[in-house]
Design an enzyme around this catalytic site. Structure first.
Site, PDB file in Angstrom:
ATOM      1  NE  ARG A 194      -2.091  -2.941  -4.308  1.00 53.64           N
ATOM      2  CZ  ARG A 194      -2.253  -3.092  -3.003  1.00 53.64           C
ATOM      3  NH1 ARG A 194      -2.178  -2.052  -2.197  1.00 53.64           N
ATOM      4  NH2 ARG A 194      -2.482  -4.284  -2.486  1.00 53.64           N
TER       5      ARG A 194
ATOM      6  CG  ASP B  26      -5.624  -3.331  -2.085  1.00 53.56           C
ATOM      7  OD1 ASP B  26      -5.247  -2.900  -0.968  1.00 53.56           O
ATOM      8  OD2 ASP B  26      -5.995  -4.512  -2.267  1.00 53.56           O
TER       9      ASP B  26
ATOM     10  CG  ASP C  14      -8.050   0.724  10.129  1.00 57.95           C
ATOM     11  OD1 ASP C  14      -8.766   1.486  10.774  1.00 57.95           O
ATOM     12  OD2 ASP C  14      -8.487  -0.296   9.565  1.00 57.95           O
TER      13      ASP C  14
ATOM     14  N   GLY D 170       0.780  -1.237   0.000  1.00 57.36           N
ATOM     15  CA  GLY D 170       0.000   0.000   0.000  1.00 57.36           C
ATOM     16  C   GLY D 170       0.808   1.282   0.000  1.00 57.36           C
TER      17      GLY D 170
ATOM     18  CG  PHE E 201     -12.359   0.503   2.433  1.00 56.15           C
ATOM     19  CD1 PHE E 201     -11.587  -0.246   3.316  1.00 56.15           C
ATOM     20  CD2 PHE E 201     -12.132   0.359   1.072  1.00 56.15           C
ATOM     21  CE1 PHE E 201     -10.615  -1.107   2.855  1.00 56.15           C
ATOM     22  CE2 PHE E 201     -11.163  -0.520   0.601  1.00 56.15           C
ATOM     23  CZ  PHE E 201     -10.399  -1.256   1.488  1.00 56.15           C
TER      24      PHE E 201
ATOM     25  CG  ASP F 221      -1.359   1.729   3.260  1.00 54.42           C
ATOM     26  OD1 ASP F 221      -1.099   1.424   4.444  1.00 54.42           O
ATOM     27  OD2 ASP F 221      -1.987   0.973   2.488  1.00 54.42           O
TER      28      ASP F 221
HETATM   29  P1  5GP Z   1      -3.807  -1.545  10.678  1.00 52.79           P
HETATM   30  O1  5GP Z   1      -5.230  -1.859  11.037  1.00 52.79           O
HETATM   31  O2  5GP Z   1      -2.889  -2.663  11.059  1.00 52.79           O
HETATM   32  O3  5GP Z   1      -3.381  -0.212  11.201  1.00 52.79           O
HETATM   33  O4  5GP Z   1      -3.770  -1.417   9.092  1.00 52.79           O
HETATM   34  C1  5GP Z   1      -3.578  -2.559   8.336  1.00 52.79           C
HETATM   35  C2  5GP Z   1      -3.687  -2.336   6.868  1.00 52.79           C
HETATM   36  O5  5GP Z   1      -5.081  -2.348   6.539  1.00 52.79           O
HETATM   37  C3  5GP Z   1      -3.183  -1.040   6.249  1.00 52.79           C
HETATM   38  O6  5GP Z   1      -1.800  -1.032   6.036  1.00 52.79           O
HETATM   39  C4  5GP Z   1      -3.944  -1.075   4.933  1.00 52.79           C
HETATM   40  O7  5GP Z   1      -3.253  -1.899   4.014  1.00 52.79           O
HETATM   41  C5  5GP Z   1      -5.263  -1.703   5.329  1.00 52.79           C
HETATM   42  N1  5GP Z   1      -6.310  -0.683   5.478  1.00 52.79           N
HETATM   43  C6  5GP Z   1      -6.823  -0.138   6.598  1.00 52.79           C
HETATM   44  N2  5GP Z   1      -7.763   0.772   6.328  1.00 52.79           N
HETATM   45  C7  5GP Z   1      -7.856   0.815   4.962  1.00 52.79           C
HETATM   46  C8  5GP Z   1      -8.656   1.579   4.035  1.00 52.79           C
HETATM   47  O8  5GP Z   1      -9.491   2.441   4.367  1.00 52.79           O
HETATM   48  N3  5GP Z   1      -8.459   1.319   2.715  1.00 52.79           N
HETATM   49  C9  5GP Z   1      -7.556   0.400   2.262  1.00 52.79           C
HETATM   50  N4  5GP Z   1      -7.447   0.233   0.954  1.00 52.79           N
HETATM   51  N5  5GP Z   1      -6.781  -0.329   3.100  1.00 52.79           N
HETATM   52  C10 5GP Z   1      -6.932  -0.114   4.430  1.00 52.79           C
HETATM   53 MG    MG Z   2      -0.885  -2.047   4.236  1.00 54.98          MG
END
Ligand code: 5GP
Ligand code: MG
Length: 179
Positions: A158, A152, A96, A38, A145, A93
Site C-alpha cells: 500500500r 494492496d 472493478d 485502498g 492486478f 481506489d
Molecule cells: P469492485 O469489484 O467492487 O468494483 O472492487 C472491489 C475492490 O476490489 C476494490 O475497492 C479494491 O479494493 C479491490 N480490487 C479490485 N481490483 C483490484 C486490483 O487490481 N488491485 C487491488 N489491489 N485491489 C483491487
Molecule cells: Mg477497496
C-alpha cells in the site's frame, strides 16, 4: 514488478481529478468519504487539492463471507459521518466490478444524503457487473492486478508511491513468505 503509473503521473492524474471535482461543485460545501482502506493515499492527496469547504469521513465496506451469500458487502454504519441533507462524494481506489460503489451509493442515499457522486483513481477496462459508472475517474487501466498508492496484495504494497502490476514471479516470491 512492472511500473504502470509513476509518482509524477499519479500526481498529475489526481490533480486533474481535483480540477473536475472543483468545476462540478464550485464553492459549494461537500462531504467527502473515503472507502477504506485502498483509497487512503489517494484521499490524502485529493482533499488537499480541493478548494470548497470540506467535511471528511471514512466508510468501511467489507465482504461478508460467513454465509451462503458470499461477496455481499457489509457497511459499518457506526463509522459513518452524518450525511443527512449533504452533498456527498465517495472516493475509492478502483472501479472493478463496480459492486462496492454501487452498494455504497445506495447506502448513502438511504442515509439521507441529498446527492451522492463517486470519484475513483482507476477504472478497469472490463465488463462491469453494474450499470453505474464513477462520476470522476483519473485513469482507465487494462484488466490487470495492480498494487501501490494505497492498493494492496494481502496487505502488502500500500505504501509504494507508484502503481505497479504484480506479475507471476512477484507472486511466487510472495508465496514463499511466512507473512
Ligand atoms: P469492485 O469489484 O467492487 O468494483 O472492487 C472491489 C475492490 O476490489 C476494490 O475497492 C479494491 O479494493 C479491490 N480490487 C479490485 N481490483 C483490484 C486490483 O487490481 N488491485 C487491488 N489491489 N485491489 C483491487
Ligand atoms: Mg477497496
Amino acid at each position: 514488478m512492472r511500473t504502470l503509473l509513476t509518482e509524477q503521473e499519479l500526481h498529475a492524474g489526481v490533480n486533474r481529478l481535483a480540477g473536475e471535482i472543483d468545476a462540478c461543485y464550485g464553492n459549494h460545501p461537500l462531504t467527502v468519504i473515503a472507502v477504506m482502506t485502498g483509497s487512503l493515499v489517494l484521499f490524502a492527496d485529493l482533499i488537499r487539492m480541493l478548494s470548497m469547504p470540506l467535511r471528511v469521513g471514512i466508510v468501511q465496506a467489507s465482504s461478508y463471507r460467513g454465509g451462503t451469500d458470499a461477496g455481499e458487502l457489509v457497511v459499518d454504519r457506526a463509522m459513518m459521518i452524518d450525511v443527512v441533507g449533504r452533498d456527498v462524494l465517495l472516493v475509492d481506489d478502483i472501479f472493478d466490478t463496480g459492486k462496492t460503489l454501487h452498494r455504497l451509493l445506495d447506502e448513502l442515499g438511504q442515509l439521507g444524503a441529498s446527492s451522492v457522486r463517486s470519484a475513483v483513481l482507476l477504472r478497469k477496462q472490463r465488463p462491469h457487473a453494474v450499470s453505474i459508472r464513477p462520476d470522476f475517474t483519473a485513469f482507465e487501466i487494462a484488466d490487470e492486478f495492480v498494487v501501490g498508492y494505497g492498493l494492496d496484495y494481502r496487505d502488502h504494497f500500500r505504501n509504494l508511491p507508484f502503481l505497479g502490476v504484480l506479475e507471476a514471479d512477484d507472486l511466487a516470491a510472495l508465496s514463499g513468505e511466512s507473512a
